[in-house]
Design a protein around this motif. Structure first.
Motif, PDB file in Angstrom:
ATOM      1  N   ARG A 101       0.825  -1.204   0.000  1.00 57.29           N
ATOM      2  CA  ARG A 101       0.000   0.000   0.000  1.00 57.29           C
ATOM      3  C   ARG A 101       0.860   1.256   0.000  1.00 57.29           C
ATOM      4  O   ARG A 101       2.044   1.208   0.343  1.00 57.29           O
ATOM      5  CB  ARG A 101      -0.898   0.011   1.258  1.00 57.29           C
ATOM      6  N   SER A 102       0.260   2.380  -0.323  1.00 51.39           N
ATOM      7  CA  SER A 102       0.949   3.672  -0.267  1.00 51.39           C
ATOM      8  C   SER A 102       0.382   4.536   0.848  1.00 51.39           C
ATOM      9  O   SER A 102       0.649   5.735   0.906  1.00 51.39           O
ATOM     10  CB  SER A 102       0.798   4.402  -1.606  1.00 51.39           C
ATOM     11  N   TYR A 103      -0.380   3.915   1.737  1.00 50.31           N
ATOM     12  CA  TYR A 103      -0.989   4.628   2.852  1.00 50.31           C
ATOM     13  C   TYR A 103      -0.946   3.740   4.084  1.00 50.31           C
ATOM     14  O   TYR A 103      -0.731   2.534   3.986  1.00 50.31           O
ATOM     15  CB  TYR A 103      -2.440   4.990   2.503  1.00 50.31           C
ATOM     16  N   CYS A 104      -1.143   4.343   5.251  1.00 50.35           N
ATOM     17  CA  CYS A 104      -1.197   3.581   6.497  1.00 50.35           C
ATOM     18  C   CYS A 104      -2.579   2.953   6.615  1.00 50.35           C
ATOM     19  O   CYS A 104      -3.570   3.671   6.710  1.00 50.35           O
ATOM     20  CB  CYS A 104      -0.934   4.488   7.689  1.00 50.35           C
ATOM     21  N   SER A 105      -2.623   1.640   6.580  1.00 46.37           N
ATOM     22  CA  SER A 105      -3.907   0.957   6.605  1.00 46.37           C
ATOM     23  C   SER A 105      -4.645   1.205   7.907  1.00 46.37           C
ATOM     24  O   SER A 105      -4.041   1.374   8.966  1.00 46.37           O
ATOM     25  CB  SER A 105      -3.715  -0.542   6.404  1.00 46.37           C
ATOM     26  N   GLU A 106      -5.958   1.200   7.824  1.00 54.27           N
ATOM     27  CA  GLU A 106      -6.792   1.401   9.015  1.00 54.27           C
ATOM     28  C   GLU A 106      -6.672   0.209   9.957  1.00 54.27           C
ATOM     29  O   GLU A 106      -6.683   0.341  11.170  1.00 54.27           O
ATOM     30  CB  GLU A 106      -8.239   1.613   8.594  1.00 54.27           C
ATOM     31  N   TRP A 107      -6.543  -0.955   9.383  1.00 52.54           N
ATOM     32  CA  TRP A 107      -6.483  -2.177  10.196  1.00 52.54           C
ATOM     33  C   TRP A 107      -5.188  -2.229  11.006  1.00 52.54           C
ATOM     34  O   TRP A 107      -5.204  -2.506  12.195  1.00 52.54           O
ATOM     35  CB  TRP A 107      -6.616  -3.378   9.290  1.00 52.54           C
ATOM     36  N   GLY A 108      -4.064  -1.985  10.345  1.00 57.38           N
ATOM     37  CA  GLY A 108      -2.790  -1.976  11.037  1.00 57.38           C
ATOM     38  C   GLY A 108      -2.338  -3.329  11.540  1.00 57.38           C
ATOM     39  O   GLY A 108      -1.636  -3.424  12.540  1.00 57.38           O
ATOM     40  N   SER A 109      -2.731  -4.378  10.854  1.00 55.63           N
ATOM     41  CA  SER A 109      -2.349  -5.720  11.287  1.00 55.63           C
ATOM     42  C   SER A 109      -0.913  -6.033  10.886  1.00 55.63           C
ATOM     43  O   SER A 109      -0.434  -5.587   9.854  1.00 55.63           O
ATOM     44  CB  SER A 109      -3.269  -6.742  10.643  1.00 55.63           C
ATOM     45  N   GLU A 110      -0.258  -6.859  11.691  1.00 54.66           N
ATOM     46  CA  GLU A 110       1.117  -7.255  11.381  1.00 54.66           C
ATOM     47  C   GLU A 110       1.169  -8.044  10.076  1.00 54.66           C
ATOM     48  O   GLU A 110       2.205  -8.114   9.430  1.00 54.66           O
ATOM     49  CB  GLU A 110       1.683  -8.097  12.516  1.00 54.66           C
ATOM     50  N   TYR A 111       0.050  -8.643   9.674  1.00 56.94           N
ATOM     51  CA  TYR A 111       0.023  -9.459   8.470  1.00 56.94           C
ATOM     52  C   TYR A 111       0.102  -8.612   7.203  1.00 56.94           C
ATOM     53  O   TYR A 111       0.288  -9.143   6.106  1.00 56.94           O
ATOM     54  CB  TYR A 111      -1.225 -10.343   8.468  1.00 56.94           C
ATOM     55  N   GLU A 112      -0.039  -7.317   7.350  1.00 59.90           N
ATOM     56  CA  GLU A 112       0.068  -6.416   6.216  1.00 59.90           C
ATOM     57  C   GLU A 112       1.506  -5.953   6.000  1.00 59.90           C
ATOM     58  O   GLU A 112       1.798  -5.250   5.036  1.00 59.90           O
ATOM     59  CB  GLU A 112      -0.817  -5.182   6.441  1.00 59.90           C
ATOM     60  N   TYR A 113       2.416  -6.323   6.895  1.00 57.15           N
ATOM     61  CA  TYR A 113       3.768  -5.792   6.919  1.00 57.15           C
ATOM     62  C   TYR A 113       4.816  -6.885   6.713  1.00 57.15           C
ATOM     63  O   TYR A 113       4.569  -8.067   6.988  1.00 57.15           O
ATOM     64  CB  TYR A 113       4.021  -5.046   8.232  1.00 57.15           C
ATOM     65  N   ASP A 114       5.995  -6.442   6.259  1.00 59.02           N
ATOM     66  CA  ASP A 114       7.080  -7.371   5.929  1.00 59.02           C
ATOM     67  C   ASP A 114       8.413  -6.926   6.517  1.00 59.02           C
ATOM     68  O   ASP A 114       8.533  -5.838   7.077  1.00 59.02           O
ATOM     69  CB  ASP A 114       7.244  -7.452   4.396  1.00 59.02           C
ATOM     70  N   HIS A 115       9.417  -7.763   6.281  1.00 57.32           N
ATOM     71  CA  HIS A 115      10.830  -7.483   6.591  1.00 57.32           C
ATOM     72  C   HIS A 115      11.062  -7.223   8.072  1.00 57.32           C
ATOM     73  O   HIS A 115      11.737  -6.266   8.455  1.00 57.32           O
ATOM     74  CB  HIS A 115      11.334  -6.300   5.750  1.00 57.32           C
ATOM     75  N   TRP A 116      10.529  -8.071   8.891  1.00 59.18           N
ATOM     76  CA  TRP A 116      10.662  -7.936  10.337  1.00 59.18           C
ATOM     77  C   TRP A 116      12.089  -8.202  10.784  1.00 59.18           C
ATOM     78  O   TRP A 116      12.761  -9.090  10.275  1.00 59.18           O
ATOM     79  CB  TRP A 116       9.734  -8.924  11.048  1.00 59.18           C
TER      80      TRP A 116
END
Length: 126
Positions: A101-116
């Motif tokens: 995405r190019s925006y901060c998602s409303e949900w903000g779940s860790e499953y939307e993010y990478d490269h931990w």
């Protein structure tokens, strides 16, 4: 390996301040939103703050007014300035990036993010 490397954690007294930092290893931040997450023992990983490439930040209600997120797109780094910390801020803090995405998602779940990365521990006590 594509991951963030976090640093800056430690032991701090309630009401004190701490600055966390992270650097992207093996990739660039580009036009994607990045975020700080935290995970306390027995709890799910939650998003603390999210930031867009232009510097606009979005915060979890419980840290708004106390934490400030920032990033340097030229250095591929991100910081979290933590002020007036509370015992409930104690957790392992992580950086991550939303490459979809190019925006901060409303949900903000860790499953939307990478490269931990491995995270950096913050303990508020004293």
């Amino acid at each position: 390996q594509l991951q963030f490397v976090e640093s800056g954690g430690g032991l701090v007294q309630p009401g004190g301040s701490l600055k966390l930092s992270c650097v992207a290893a093996g990739f660039t931040l580009d036009s994607h939103p990045t975020a700080w997450f935290r995970m306390a023992p027995g709890k799910e990983r939650e998003r603390v703050a999210c930031i867009l490439p232009d510097g606009v930040g979005n915060y979890k209600a419980s840290v708004k007014g106390r934490f400030t997120i920032s990033r340097d797109n030229t250095k591929n780094t991100m910081e979290l300035q933590m002020n007036n910390v509370k015992p409930e801020d104690s957790a392992l803090y992580f950086c991550s990036i939303d490459t979809y995405r190019s925006y901060c998602s409303e949900w903000g779940s860790e499953y939307e993010y990478d490269h931990w990365g491995q995270g950096t521990q913050v303990t508020v006590s004293g």
